[in-house]
Write an enzyme that holds these catalytic residues in place. Structure first.
Site, PDB file in Angstrom:
ATOM      1  N   CYS A   2       0.866  -1.175   0.000  1.00 26.67           N
ATOM      2  CA  CYS A   2       0.000   0.000   0.000  1.00 26.67           C
ATOM      3  C   CYS A   2       0.901   1.223   0.000  1.00 26.67           C
ATOM      4  CB  CYS A   2      -0.836   0.062   1.273  1.00 26.67           C
ATOM      5  SG  CYS A   2      -1.791  -1.433   1.578  1.00 26.67           S
ATOM      6  N   ARG A  27       1.627   1.839  -6.045  1.00 23.20           N
ATOM      7  CA  ARG A  27       1.777   0.882  -4.944  1.00 23.20           C
ATOM      8  C   ARG A  27       0.446   0.224  -4.573  1.00 23.20           C
ATOM      9  NH1 ARG A  27       6.278   1.029  -2.099  1.00 23.20           N
ATOM     10  NH2 ARG A  27       5.192   0.077  -0.363  1.00 23.20           N
ATOM     11  N   TRP A  75      -3.665  -1.541  -1.473  1.00 18.70           N
ATOM     12  CA  TRP A  75      -3.641  -2.712  -2.345  1.00 18.70           C
ATOM     13  C   TRP A  75      -3.920  -3.875  -1.411  1.00 18.70           C
ATOM     14  CZ3 TRP A  75      -3.436  -3.878  -7.413  1.00 18.70           C
ATOM     15  CH2 TRP A  75      -3.166  -5.207  -7.750  1.00 18.70           C
ATOM     16  N   ASN A 101       0.761  -0.036   6.203  1.00 17.59           N
ATOM     17  CA  ASN A 101       1.156  -0.901   5.090  1.00 17.59           C
ATOM     18  C   ASN A 101       1.891  -2.077   5.707  1.00 17.59           C
ATOM     19  OD1 ASN A 101       2.155  -2.036   2.713  1.00 17.59           O
ATOM     20  ND2 ASN A 101       3.936  -0.682   2.694  1.00 17.59           N
ATOM     21  N   GLY A 102       1.355  -3.276   5.517  1.00 16.24           N
ATOM     22  CA  GLY A 102       2.001  -4.460   6.097  1.00 16.24           C
ATOM     23  C   GLY A 102       0.955  -5.405   6.653  1.00 16.24           C
ATOM     24  N   GLU A 483       8.474 -19.738 -20.941  1.00 15.67           N
ATOM     25  CA  GLU A 483       8.380 -18.392 -20.376  1.00 15.67           C
ATOM     26  C   GLU A 483       9.535 -17.511 -20.855  1.00 15.67           C
ATOM     27  OE1 GLU A 483       6.154 -16.777 -19.060  1.00 15.67           O
ATOM     28  OE2 GLU A 483       7.113 -15.118 -18.021  1.00 15.67           O
ATOM     29  N   LYS A 487       8.970 -14.032 -22.817  1.00 18.12           N
ATOM     30  CA  LYS A 487       9.500 -12.744 -22.352  1.00 18.12           C
ATOM     31  C   LYS A 487      10.312 -12.077 -23.455  1.00 18.12           C
ATOM     32  CE  LYS A 487       7.563 -11.879 -19.536  1.00 18.12           C
ATOM     33  NZ  LYS A 487       6.611 -12.744 -18.926  1.00 18.12           N
ATOM     34  N   GLU A 490       7.988 -10.841 -26.372  1.00 18.05           N
ATOM     35  CA  GLU A 490       7.024  -9.765 -26.121  1.00 18.05           C
ATOM     36  C   GLU A 490       7.680  -8.413 -25.869  1.00 18.05           C
ATOM     37  OE1 GLU A 490       4.418 -10.132 -22.678  1.00 18.05           O
ATOM     38  OE2 GLU A 490       5.960 -11.213 -21.591  1.00 18.05           O
ATOM     39  N   HIS A 506      12.496 -33.418 -33.268  1.00 18.73           N
ATOM     40  CA  HIS A 506      11.330 -33.794 -34.075  1.00 18.73           C
ATOM     41  C   HIS A 506      10.880 -32.649 -34.979  1.00 18.73           C
ATOM     42  CE1 HIS A 506      11.015 -37.573 -31.950  1.00 18.73           C
ATOM     43  NE2 HIS A 506      11.222 -36.900 -30.834  1.00 18.73           N
ATOM     44  N   LYS A 602      -2.114  -4.896 -20.244  1.00 20.95           N
ATOM     45  CA  LYS A 602      -1.798  -5.580 -18.981  1.00 20.95           C
ATOM     46  C   LYS A 602      -2.861  -6.595 -18.616  1.00 20.95           C
ATOM     47  CE  LYS A 602       0.577  -6.469 -15.340  1.00 20.95           C
ATOM     48  NZ  LYS A 602       1.650  -7.455 -15.588  1.00 20.95           N
TER      49      LYS A 602
HETATM   50  C1  F6R Z   1       3.146 -12.029 -20.282  1.00 22.03           C
HETATM   51  C2  F6R Z   1       1.874 -11.667 -19.690  1.00 22.03           C
HETATM   52  C3  F6R Z   1       0.645 -12.342 -20.167  1.00 22.03           C
HETATM   53  C4  F6R Z   1      -0.271 -12.684 -18.993  1.00 22.03           C
HETATM   54  C5  F6R Z   1      -1.616 -13.217 -19.509  1.00 22.03           C
HETATM   55  C6  F6R Z   1      -2.513 -13.669 -18.396  1.00 22.03           C
HETATM   56  O1  F6R Z   1       4.185 -11.298 -19.744  1.00 22.03           O
HETATM   57  O2  F6R Z   1       1.805 -10.834 -18.824  1.00 22.03           O
HETATM   58  O3  F6R Z   1       0.942 -13.478 -20.910  1.00 22.03           O
HETATM   59  O4  F6R Z   1       0.362 -13.624 -18.187  1.00 22.03           O
HETATM   60  O5  F6R Z   1      -2.255 -12.216 -20.255  1.00 22.03           O
HETATM   61  O6  F6R Z   1      -2.796 -12.627 -17.526  1.00 22.03           O
HETATM   62  P1  F6R Z   1      -3.372 -12.890 -16.092  1.00 22.03           P
HETATM   63  O7  F6R Z   1      -2.349 -13.623 -15.321  1.00 22.03           O
HETATM   64  O8  F6R Z   1      -3.650 -11.529 -15.553  1.00 22.03           O
HETATM   65  O9  F6R Z   1      -4.620 -13.709 -16.269  1.00 22.03           O
END
Ligand code: F6R
Length: 607
Positions: A2, A27, A75, A101-102, A483, A487, A490, A506, A602
């Site tokens: 928070c 935060r 948060w 916060n905590g 993963e 990363k 993207e 294969h 996001k």
């Molecule tokens: C990759 C990324 C996305 C999310 C995906 C699922 O860096 O952020 O692949 O992992 O869109 O999102 P959540 O976890 O919010 O359902």
């Protein structure tokens, strides 16, 4: 996580505090509130939702007289984000207001004790308990500084707090243990806050507070004490040259790198309230009533899907639960036939991913209980699931998910330990060793991260011309390979594919040539010889290789990246940041928009 701020000075405090909260919104942003003394009376105004909701409420009132006050942006980690749970919290006398916060770990014990003395509570929070504990201390000690010291001596857990009292309008007390708190020193005004951006437009003179500090400020003075003994503590005032933006990123260039470096804390926070370190036990009260599932269907997207896949290896090995992991957008349309004795585990950082939510609804239609593993408290996944386990990672701002995956892996590990021990499938020695080593993992990672970043920098420069990468791993390193590739593509827009190392021959091996590098995970486990022979196949086609290895292992590759060896599944917690750092350094070197890569959002709330 928070954001808190306290101000005492000569300006109207409430607008200044709200402006400070805006700069702390990264935060937390699910509810907010302010507390101040005006015309001799303590007022607390709070609102659920983003800060704008609080501003709308404040706009309807006269809040311009107070020149001191406190503010909080929340948060949630416990308790839904509604007005009753928003901060500040008052004690029963209505004279004390507290922001926090905590987590006060022993708050239930303290609550019982206070209830027996007649205290009542209007929220589910640990903070309201602490407000009343201070009030009780004030009765005994007759002085707020002493009362605070006494109350904190009774509390266990983590805190950054700020307290005001109706009868001391210009005074703010604050204290910290394991949660960030800094003091801003101005001219005729002083500040306390979770982070420097909160007060940066007013002063650049800062005192960094330490664990165990207790602070008293008013407009013209500030003092720091040892919270336990109240002996004065010497502090150095430092000048900060950062601008607001870089201060919000903790001095880092991007949120992504800040979040990668937060991972040691993310692991520690995920364990809070769930691990008994003395007995080496894991307890997950949030899913206790469910029992041990006979079968688990994991449903998720993107990085969360990779975390689920990682969990599958461990849950099958340790808890002996058959696990199926599915991409939510496939699961929802393929008409899956679900085992009625099964349980669905939906994993989502945001808790708002449309496909994952559709997967939850489908599972419920078929009568299966759903556990939501998510980061955002009160999100749709949390609301629609029958059981919720929060990853407690704090807000993730960077679009590319990093610390959320770390918290998801930690949660999967806790599930494997918990269910494995409950069913008896996992022996006590292995579980106890894992819990012991898990407690030390944040420290190990903290120590390793700076060196790992240097290595990532060096290797990314060497491979910056590549237009494609192959990521390889076996067993739990296979999801990590997926993963790592995700990363890289993207944020750097370099094509990358993650493959199970044994599957490479294969098909994908046809792609290998000297311009197509491979990033492999060749860690010290029983599959090392198999991975090594896959790498020989790559080398035979002239491909260059970076490999994550452990000390003493010779993978015979061009670039060995040596990581310390940890216990079993904990090795993944070192490999994951290496992959993230490599992608980050590559994207940054190539000048890409790291925190907001093109075409991505996001949270993916549409199909
Ligand atoms: C990759 C990324 C996305 C999310 C995906 C699922 O860096 O952020 O692949 O992992 O869109 O999102 P959540 O976890 O919010 O359902």
């Amino acid at each position: 996580m928070c954001g808190i701020i306290g101000y005492s000075g000569h300006r109207p405090a409430v607008p200044l505090i709200v402006e400070g909260l805006r700069r702390l919104e990264y935060r937390g942003y699910d509810s907010a509130g302010v507390g101040f003394v005006q015309a001799g009376e303590l007022s607390v105004i709070r609102a659920p939702g983003k800060l704008g909701e609080l501003e709308k409420k404040l706009a309807r009132q006269n809040v311009f007289q107070a020149t001191a006050g406190i503010g909080h942006t929340r948060w949630a980690t416990h308790g839904v984000p509604n007005e009753a749970n928003a901060h500040p919290h008052r004690d029963n006398s209505g004279k004390i207001a507290l922001i926090h916060n905590g987590i006060i770990e022993n708050y239930l014990e303290l609550k019982k004790e206070l209830a027996a003395k007649g205290y009542t509570f209007s929220s589910q929070t640990d903070t309201e308990v602490l407000a009343n504990l201070i009030s009780e201390g004030l009765k005994e000690k007759g002085d707020l500084t002493k009362a605070l010291s006494w109350a904190l001596s009774r509390a266990d857990g983590a805190w950054a707090i700020a307290v005001i009292h109706q009868d001391m309008p210009g005074v703010i007390h604050a204290a910290r243990r394991s949660s960030p708190l800094v003091m801003g020193i101005g001219t005729g005004e002083n500040f306390v806050a979770s982070d420097i951006p909160a007060f940066l437009p007013y002063t650049r003179e800062v005192v960094f507070l330490d664990d165990g500090d207790l602070v008293r400020i008013d407009a013209d003075s500030w003092e720091v004490f040892d919270a336990a003994t109240l002996a004065p503590r010497e502090k150095k005032v430092q000048h900060i040259a950062w601008d607001v933006q870089s201060a919000q990123k903790g001095g880092h260039k991007h949120f992504m790198i800040k979040e990668i470096f937060e991972q040691p804390k993310v692991i520690a926070d995920c364990l809070v309230g769930r691990v008994d370190h003395e007995a080496n036990l894991v307890d997950l009260p949030e899913i206790e009533a469910l029992g041990v599932p006979e079968r688990l269907h994991i449903v998720a997207c993107g990085t969360s899907f990779h975390a689920g896949l990682w969990g599958m290896y461990l849950l099958e090995k340790w808890a002996k639960i058959p696990v199926q992991v599915e991409i939510a957008s496939e699961f929802r349309y393929r008409g899956p036939i679900l085992d009625k004795k099964g349980v669905v585990l939906a994993i989502s950082q945001s808790g708002e991913t449309a496909d994952t939510l559709a997967g939850i609804r489908l599972a419920k239609e078929q009568g299966l209980p759903v556990i939501g593993l998510c980061n955002v408290v009160g999100s749709s996944v949390a609301r629609e699931s029958d059981y919720v386990m929060y990853t407690q990672a704090g807000p993730e701002i960077s679009v590319a998910s990093t610390k959320a995956m770390c918290s998801q892996l930690t949660s999967m590990l806790l599930l494997a330990l918990y269910w494995g021990r409950r069913s008896g499938a996992l022996d006590q020695d292995t579980a106890a060793r894992c819990v012991r080593e898990l407690a030390m993992l944040p420290q190990l990672l903290e120590k390793e991260l700076p060196g790992m970043r240097e290595q990532a920098q060096r290797l990314s420069r060497l491979h910056a011309e590549a237009t494609s990468f192959l990521y390889l791993g076996r067993d739990a390193c296979y999801p990590l390979a997926l993963e790592g590739a995700l990363k890289l593509k993207e944020i750097s827009y370099i094509h990358a594919e993650g493959y199970a190392a044994g599957e490479m021959k294969h098909g994908p091996i046809a792609l290998i040539d000297p311009k197509f590098p491979t990033f492999a995970m060749a860690l010290d486990d029983e599959l090392f010889p198999k991975v090594k022979s896959n790498l020989v196949e790559v080398q035979a086609r002239g491909g260059t290789i970076i490999a994550l290895v452990n000390p003493g292992l010779d993978a015979g590759v061009d670039h060995s990246w040596v990581l310390p060896k940890a216990f079993g599944p904990l090795n993944s917690f070192l490999a994951l940041p290496a992959l993230q750092l490599f992608a980050y350094e590559m994207a940054d070197y190539l000048g890409k928009d790291v925190d907001q890569p093109r075409n991505l959002a996001k949270s993916v709330t549409v199909e």
